[in-house]
Design an enzyme around this catalytic site. Structure first.
Site, PDB file in Angstrom:
ATOM      1  N   GLY A 128       0.800   9.344  -4.336  1.00 34.78           N
ATOM      2  CA  GLY A 128       1.181  10.847  -4.447  1.00 34.78           C
ATOM      3  C   GLY A 128       2.694  10.990  -4.542  1.00 34.78           C
ATOM      4  O   GLY A 128       3.336  11.712  -5.454  1.00 34.78           O
ATOM      5  N   SER A 129       3.349  10.375  -3.447  1.00 31.36           N
ATOM      6  CA  SER A 129       4.978  10.427  -3.494  1.00 31.36           C
ATOM      7  C   SER A 129       5.431   9.892  -4.755  1.00 31.36           C
ATOM      8  O   SER A 129       6.524  10.420  -5.363  1.00 31.36           O
ATOM      9  CB  SER A 129       5.552   9.711  -2.144  1.00 31.36           C
ATOM     10  OG  SER A 129       4.827  10.274  -1.217  1.00 31.36           O
TER      11      SER A 129
ATOM     12  N   HIS B 114      -6.910  12.783   1.364  1.00 31.67           N
ATOM     13  CA  HIS B 114      -6.990  13.625   0.113  1.00 31.67           C
ATOM     14  C   HIS B 114      -8.433  13.791  -0.320  1.00 31.67           C
ATOM     15  O   HIS B 114      -9.349  13.122   0.324  1.00 31.67           O
ATOM     16  CB  HIS B 114      -6.029  13.297  -0.987  1.00 31.67           C
ATOM     17  CG  HIS B 114      -4.657  13.569  -0.348  1.00 31.67           C
ATOM     18  ND1 HIS B 114      -3.935  14.703  -0.324  1.00 31.67           N
ATOM     19  CD2 HIS B 114      -3.683  12.767   0.157  1.00 31.67           C
ATOM     20  CE1 HIS B 114      -2.763  14.947  -0.160  1.00 31.67           C
ATOM     21  NE2 HIS B 114      -2.720  13.615   0.325  1.00 31.67           N
TER      22      HIS B 114
ATOM     23  N   ASN C 231       8.402  -0.042 -10.728  1.00 27.58           N
ATOM     24  CA  ASN C 231       7.033  -0.708 -11.180  1.00 27.58           C
ATOM     25  C   ASN C 231       6.025   0.067 -10.100  1.00 27.58           C
ATOM     26  O   ASN C 231       5.967   0.000  -8.920  1.00 27.58           O
ATOM     27  CB  ASN C 231       7.024  -1.763 -10.782  1.00 27.58           C
ATOM     28  CG  ASN C 231       5.308  -2.732 -11.189  1.00 27.58           C
ATOM     29  OD1 ASN C 231       4.598  -1.928 -11.502  1.00 27.58           O
ATOM     30  ND2 ASN C 231       5.211  -3.897 -10.826  1.00 27.58           N
TER      31      ASN C 231
ATOM     32  N   ASP D 141      -2.668  18.278  -2.587  1.00 25.53           N
ATOM     33  CA  ASP D 141      -3.646  18.637  -1.760  1.00 25.53           C
ATOM     34  C   ASP D 141      -4.642  19.557  -2.289  1.00 25.53           C
ATOM     35  O   ASP D 141      -5.348  20.190  -1.400  1.00 25.53           O
ATOM     36  CB  ASP D 141      -2.968  19.379  -0.518  1.00 25.53           C
ATOM     37  CG  ASP D 141      -1.958  18.506   0.229  1.00 25.53           C
ATOM     38  OD1 ASP D 141      -2.305  17.261   0.426  1.00 25.53           O
ATOM     39  OD2 ASP D 141      -1.235  19.090   1.020  1.00 25.53           O
TER      40      ASP D 141
ATOM     41  N   SER E 255      -2.660  13.073  -5.367  1.00 28.10           N
ATOM     42  CA  SER E 255      -2.441  11.882  -4.248  1.00 28.10           C
ATOM     43  C   SER E 255      -3.974  11.378  -3.891  1.00 28.10           C
ATOM     44  O   SER E 255      -4.674  12.329  -4.022  1.00 28.10           O
ATOM     45  CB  SER E 255      -2.009  12.296  -3.228  1.00 28.10           C
ATOM     46  OG  SER E 255      -2.177  11.161  -2.069  1.00 28.10           O
TER      47      SER E 255
END
Length: 544
Positions: free
Chosen positions: A193-194, A327, A395, A301, A322
């Site tokens: 998710g980041s 999650h 990547n 979320d 994410s």
């Protein structure tokens, strides 16, 4: 010459051959020999594994079975379709075989072997995952965690059998089905998710966007009461996050304060739907339209949350998810970036895939039809498009095994989402008597949240501190979490960073000092939720 005497055992009893077993099997029709599909070669004693078959297909309805038809044989002859139930696999002694029917095709053999493996995975999962008794105060009540079953394990094993280690068929299917579930045209997977937030924000910095591209020094409006990686890509690029205070009950941005934060340098608004509760999309989208701002929706979320009946993530220009185990659905590590804008999709894909200009999927060449016909930058004409880079990329792809897990999870998403809503509703009703001392969460108007957690904020008159309450809950094995970073501007890594605060962050500080959340995840039983609520109630001295 006796049967099989002119062949070596290795060739005669190889997997994929069908033989006739002369010791009769008994069924409702009486006793007669059965065909046996060999599934493994001879062991040290000469015995083989095989599956007995039956031509009475209508009498079989096994979950795992394969039907071999005459056309499936590459050698020999099969008179009629024959069913081989995978669960009937057993050991056979070749000395009881009296004839060879033939050899099935490599394709049919692979399908059979994959079904055998899947059946064994099913058996493995069932044998080691027995229901556990909840023991209050001893059994953990986790705030989050994965809920996976045999379907996920079978998909992951199936992907590993493919031997395709990067994104492949499972990823393609997952991207298509998740896009359809959300209601967007384009969706690409990334490794977290980041990373999704990084790719989404980076997409808006592309020179391909002309004057609308975000540049170093431009401002992006958000909140400090959230997760760092909703903000970090802004800082890493050299843009300036502008923090606006949050609402006390929804824990989302106070929509009434956004316009005052907009300056001539503002280029975008980047916000998370806090703990699955959508922010005020009416106001935010109107402001973005009025001031020509990009909108990035962090939905990490909030999978399944809706605003006016429409899925979150479909209101802005680009959005993220994410798939970390905490999650709504998981693939271990993973995330997604999605949009309805074809240009943004191609740019996002470029940032994910090393920054290359080429958009061929793994293992493919010349999708554009002119691989050696481009002239870009200062490169010579005809330079291989696969090695031409238009962005400072990364990547950030996933493996197909991750996508296989996510695909099985996606099939369960509706029930996961409903369980979260039901668990939230139970806690909201159950803790109502505690409202003298704590503030319970409120859904944003016009929303139906797919809650990530159940946030609780201690009021000023609360007889205990947050630390005392959390310590007590921890002693009773009830897991808790803070609302992530609390107030990002007070985190150690923010010292010396370039950001701006619009107005005061009074409610954000209150979140930092007095808010925490407990779980509503699907694995939590009503017994667990009742125990958690009763312990909060008793520690606050309510209903004694």
């Amino acid at each position: 010459m006796p049967y099989g005497e002119n062949m070596s055992a290795a060739n005669l009893w190889q997997p994929g051959t069908i033989h006739v077993y002369k010791v009769p099997f008994v069924d409702a029709q009486g006793a007669k020999p059965r065909p046996v599909l060999i599934t493994s070669g001879p062991n040290s004693k000469g015995d083989v594994m095989g599956i007995p078959g039956s031509s009475k297909i209508e009498q079989w309805d096994e979950q795992d079975q394969i039907v071999i038809i005459p056309d499936d044989l590459q050698e020999g002859q099969l008179d009629k379709p024959t069913v081989f139930p995978i669960s009937k696999q057993m050991v056979f002694s070749p000395r009881f075989f009296c004839g060879e029917v033939g050899m099935i095709s490599a394709k049919a053999l692979e399908k059979t072997q994959r079904m055998i493996v899947a059946h064994q995975v099913d058996q493995f999962y069932t044998s080691i995952n027995q229901p556990k008794t909840f023991i209050p105060g001893s059994t953990s009540v986790p705030p989050s965690g994965k809920v996976i079953g045999a379907e996920e394990l079978k998909n992951m094993v199936e992907a590993s059998l493919d031997g395709w280690l990067t994104t492949g068929r499972f990823n393609t299917e997952f991207e298509q089905k998740l896009a359809a579930f959300i209601g967007v045209k384009y969706l690409i997977t990334v490794n977290s998710g980041s990373s999704a937030n990084l790719v989404a924000f980076s997409t808006l910095t592309s020179p391909k966007l002309g004057e609308r591209a975000i540049k170093p020094g431009d401002e992006v409006i958000g909140v400090a009461a959230g997760f760092p990686t909703t903000v970090n890509p802004i800082l890493q690029f050299g843009a300036v996050p502008v923090f606006v205070d949050v609402d006390r009950l929804t824990h989302n941005i106070d929509a009434s304060k956004i316009e005052a934060a907009i300056s001539p340098k503002t280029k975008a608004i980047m916000l998370a739907h806090s703990l699955g509760n959508p922010f005020n999309l009416d106001v935010v989208t109107a402001l973005c339209k009025k001031h020509n701002l990009w909108l990035v929706e962090d939905c990490c979320d909030a999978l399944g949350s809706t605003y006016r009946g429409q899925m979150v993530g479909t209101f802005g220009d680009i959005a993220t998810l994410s798939f970390y185990p905490a999650h709504h659905i998981t693939m271990g590590e993973g995330g997604a970036v999605f949009t309805n804008n074809p240009k943004l999709k191609l740019i996002a894909e470029s940032f994910r895939d090393w920054g290359r200009d080429c958009y061929c999927p793994p293992g493919k060449d010349n999708t554009c039809g002119k691989r050696f016909g481009w002239k870009l930058g200062g490169l010579p004409e005809g330079y291989d498009h696969k090695y031409t880079y238009s962005h400072l990329g990364y990547n950030l792809k996933i493996t197909d095994m991750q996508a296989a897990c996510g695909l099985a999870q996606l099939g369960k998403a509706p029930q996961f989402i409903q369980a979260r809503k039901d668990n939230f509703a139970f806690l909201k009703a159950r803790l109502k008597d505690c409202e003298e001392f704590i503030s319970l969460p409120e859904a944003t108007e016009h929303t139906d949240p797919s809650w990530f957690g159940f946030p609780i904020t201690l009021k000023e008159n609360c007889p205990v501190t947050r630390l005392q309450l959390l310590t007590y809950l921890d002693q009773n094995k009830i897991g808790t979490r803070l609302l992530f970073a609390g107030n990002l501007t007070r985190q150690p890594y923010m010292v010396g960073r370039n950001y701006r605060v619009s107005g005061e962050l009074t409610n954000t500080d209150n979140v930092m000092n007095n808010t925490f959340w407990i779980g509503v995840q699907p694995a939590l039983t009503r017994e667990m939720l009742e125990f958690a609520a009763s312990k909060i109630e008793s520690y606050l001295g309510v209903n004694f």
